[in-house]
Design an enzyme around this catalytic site. Structure first.
Site, PDB file in Angstrom:
ATOM      1  N   GLU A 188      11.845   1.964  14.502  1.00 36.50           N
ATOM      2  CA  GLU A 188      10.999   2.909  14.014  1.00 36.50           C
ATOM      3  C   GLU A 188       9.954   3.282  14.730  1.00 36.50           C
ATOM      4  O   GLU A 188       9.397   2.661  15.195  1.00 36.50           O
ATOM      5  CB  GLU A 188      10.668   3.173  12.426  1.00 36.50           C
ATOM      6  CG  GLU A 188       9.555   1.781  12.963  1.00 36.50           C
ATOM      7  CD  GLU A 188       9.797   1.492  10.013  1.00 36.50           C
ATOM      8  OE1 GLU A 188       9.943   2.410   9.835  1.00 36.50           O
ATOM      9  OE2 GLU A 188       9.630   0.512   9.981  1.00 36.50           O
ATOM     10  N   LYS A 196       6.619  -2.111   1.668  1.00 34.24           N
ATOM     11  CA  LYS A 196       5.477  -1.325   2.394  1.00 34.24           C
ATOM     12  C   LYS A 196       4.526  -2.456   2.370  1.00 34.24           C
ATOM     13  O   LYS A 196       2.733  -1.834   1.649  1.00 34.24           O
ATOM     14  CB  LYS A 196       4.862   0.237   2.119  1.00 34.24           C
ATOM     15  CG  LYS A 196       4.418   0.942   3.026  1.00 34.24           C
ATOM     16  CD  LYS A 196       4.310   2.182   2.787  1.00 34.24           C
ATOM     17  CE  LYS A 196       3.387   2.849   3.095  1.00 34.24           C
ATOM     18  NZ  LYS A 196       2.934   3.077   4.169  1.00 34.24           N
ATOM     19  N   TYR A 241       0.982  -1.020  -0.412  1.00 34.51           N
ATOM     20  CA  TYR A 241       0.103   0.262  -0.015  1.00 34.51           C
ATOM     21  C   TYR A 241       1.183   1.458   0.056  1.00 34.51           C
ATOM     22  O   TYR A 241       2.152   1.562   0.118  1.00 34.51           O
ATOM     23  CB  TYR A 241      -0.984  -0.141   1.239  1.00 34.51           C
ATOM     24  CG  TYR A 241      -0.469   0.138   2.791  1.00 34.51           C
ATOM     25  CD1 TYR A 241       0.496  -0.435   3.419  1.00 34.51           C
ATOM     26  CD2 TYR A 241      -0.195   1.880   3.610  1.00 34.51           C
ATOM     27  CE1 TYR A 241       0.709  -0.199   4.096  1.00 34.51           C
ATOM     28  CE2 TYR A 241      -0.100   2.051   4.240  1.00 34.51           C
ATOM     29  CZ  TYR A 241       0.386   1.408   4.944  1.00 34.51           C
ATOM     30  OH  TYR A 241       1.316   1.560   6.431  1.00 34.51           O
ATOM     31  N   ARG A 296       8.151   4.190  -4.419  1.00 31.51           N
ATOM     32  CA  ARG A 296       7.475   3.381  -4.232  1.00 31.51           C
ATOM     33  C   ARG A 296       7.135   1.877  -4.217  1.00 31.51           C
ATOM     34  O   ARG A 296       7.752   0.380  -3.679  1.00 31.51           O
ATOM     35  CB  ARG A 296       8.186   3.143  -2.622  1.00 31.51           C
ATOM     36  CG  ARG A 296       8.275   2.427  -1.223  1.00 31.51           C
ATOM     37  CD  ARG A 296       8.300   3.334  -0.181  1.00 31.51           C
ATOM     38  NE  ARG A 296       7.128   3.963   0.445  1.00 31.51           N
ATOM     39  CZ  ARG A 296       6.495   5.167   1.416  1.00 31.51           C
ATOM     40  NH1 ARG A 296       7.495   5.194   2.490  1.00 31.51           N
ATOM     41  NH2 ARG A 296       5.308   5.347   1.753  1.00 31.51           N
ATOM     42  N   LEU A 327      10.945   1.164   6.622  1.00 25.60           N
ATOM     43  CA  LEU A 327      10.647   1.460   5.942  1.00 25.60           C
ATOM     44  C   LEU A 327      11.660   2.856   5.795  1.00 25.60           C
ATOM     45  O   LEU A 327      11.796   3.803   6.070  1.00 25.60           O
ATOM     46  CB  LEU A 327       9.062   1.998   5.970  1.00 25.60           C
ATOM     47  CG  LEU A 327       8.355   2.063   4.575  1.00 25.60           C
ATOM     48  CD1 LEU A 327       8.357   1.305   3.696  1.00 25.60           C
ATOM     49  CD2 LEU A 327       6.686   3.164   4.951  1.00 25.60           C
TER      50      LEU A 327
HETATM   51  N1  PLP Z   1       7.815   4.181   9.203  1.00 30.08           N
HETATM   52  C1  PLP Z   1       6.662   2.473   9.075  1.00 30.08           C
HETATM   53  C2  PLP Z   1       6.451   1.254   9.569  1.00 30.08           C
HETATM   54  C3  PLP Z   1       5.236   3.170   8.324  1.00 30.08           C
HETATM   55  O1  PLP Z   1       4.444   2.333   7.957  1.00 30.08           O
HETATM   56  C4  PLP Z   1       5.822   4.700   7.544  1.00 30.08           C
HETATM   57  C5  PLP Z   1       4.365   4.869   6.984  1.00 30.08           C
HETATM   58  O2  PLP Z   1       3.442   4.631   7.076  1.00 30.08           O
HETATM   59  C6  PLP Z   1       6.534   5.398   7.850  1.00 30.08           C
HETATM   60  C7  PLP Z   1       8.081   4.708   8.506  1.00 30.08           C
HETATM   61  C8  PLP Z   1       6.631   6.918   7.042  1.00 30.08           C
HETATM   62  O3  PLP Z   1       6.503   6.185   5.749  1.00 30.08           O
HETATM   63  P1  PLP Z   1       5.911   7.863   4.978  1.00 30.08           P
HETATM   64  O4  PLP Z   1       6.825   9.210   4.936  1.00 30.08           O
HETATM   65  O5  PLP Z   1       6.727   7.490   3.694  1.00 30.08           O
HETATM   66  O6  PLP Z   1       5.051   8.033   4.780  1.00 30.08           O
END
Ligand code: PLP
Length: 286
Positions: A182, A150, A33, A52, A206
């Site tokens: 994270e 993701k 997603y 991504r 991620l």
């Molecule tokens: N880390 C995780 C586990 C996430 O689920 C997300 C976003 O859903 C992020 C980091 C941040 O990613 P982004 O800046 O692309 O939204």
């Protein structure tokens, strides 16, 4: 008012949207997603999210179901049809619905399932929470080893959010081998003596699209950045802490496991980065 959503080529009212019970996303969490935010009716960091998405699919032996241009057109159509000024577009692609349950992947010509819907969030950018900052607890990171993809396997992050809620705080930072990986749905940072510290990219986290933009803006503003793991103790002893994600942008963190970070108020680095990120992203929105 009912939303208009996108399902496999059709724009339909949400009540009429249907996906098969044999869908691999439903049975196996076999899907990926993206969440793209909308500010002023325009898409933030769309190219990063599209790239991504392609990478996540490719790591799981799936191809992009359509070109990035076609995806952009669908995003824009949904923004228009639902009158979104501030909010998010959720996109999910799964390995489709082969008509039965089987661990083996279905034949390659099985059409992927593509679903998109809007989430209307007036006031997303001018969040009162960002002026207070959020509190986090630490939890063990027991997710699988390919967190750079993701996927829709979000059970543990959901459990993490519930653990945070139960503890009376806003979110959880996950810890593995003594270091923060994270947040449950965001990347994590601390600031010490003017240096921004965040874990380096690997399969452990991620690769946040917001993270990439924020680190670029930080470098342009001559801020010092160190990409390395940090501990909960370092976070508690830091001058500032914050998170980034597509839906929270840059969000200050003012408490970690009950210990106040810095002054207990959002710090100047996080506040400045939020301001720069929002301004630059609005200017580049499409
Ligand atoms: N880390 C995780 C586990 C996430 O689920 C997300 C976003 O859903 C992020 C980091 C941040 O990613 P982004 O800046 O692309 O939204």
């Amino acid at each position: 008012m009912s939303r208009i959503v996108y399902v496999n080529g059709d724009y339909v009212p949400e009540e009429e949207a249907k996906v098969s019970i044999f869908d691999r996303g439903f049975l196996m969490a076999d899907g990926v997603y993206e969440v793209t935010s909308v500010l002023g009716g325009k898409l933030i960091d769309f190219d990063g999210h599209a790239k991504r998405l392609e990478r996540s699919l490719s790591e799981l032996d799936m191809a992009m179901p359509m070109s990035a241009d076609d995806l952009l057109a669908i995003h824009r159509e949904l923004v228009a049809k639902n009158g979104i000024d501030e909010g998010m577009i959720y996109l999910q692609v799964t390995r489709g619905a082969p008509g039965d349950r089987d661990f083996a992947f279905p034949p390659e010509d099985t059409p992927l399932t593509v679903v998109l819907f809007t989430q209307n969030k007036p006031g997303l950018a001018d969040s009162p929470v960002a002026k207070q900052g959020i509190k986090v607890i630490s939890i063990e990171d027991i997710r699988w080893g390919r967190r750079d993809i993701k996927t829709v396997q979000l059970l543990y992050p959901s459990m993490g959010k519930m653990m945070a809620k139960k503890a009376g705080v806003d979110d959880a930072w996950m810890v593995e081998d003594g270091a923060v990986t994270e947040g449950t749905s965001n990347n994590a940072y601390i600031v010490k003596n003017g240096t921004i510290i965040t874990r380096q990219l690997s399969t452990d986290i991620l690769h946040g699209i917001t993270r990439a933009a924020v680190l670029r803006f930080a470098a342009e503003a001559q801020m010092k950045v160190e990409e390395r793991p940090f501990t909960i103790e370092e976070a508690q002893d830091a001058d500032e802490a914050f998170i980034t994600s597509a839906s929270t942008f840059v969000m200050p963190v003012v408490e970690v496991d009950g210990a106040t970070v810095g002054t207990g108020r959002p710090g100047p680095v996080a506040a400045r980065l939020r301001e720069i990120y929002l301004e630059e992203s609005r200017n580049a929105a499409i």
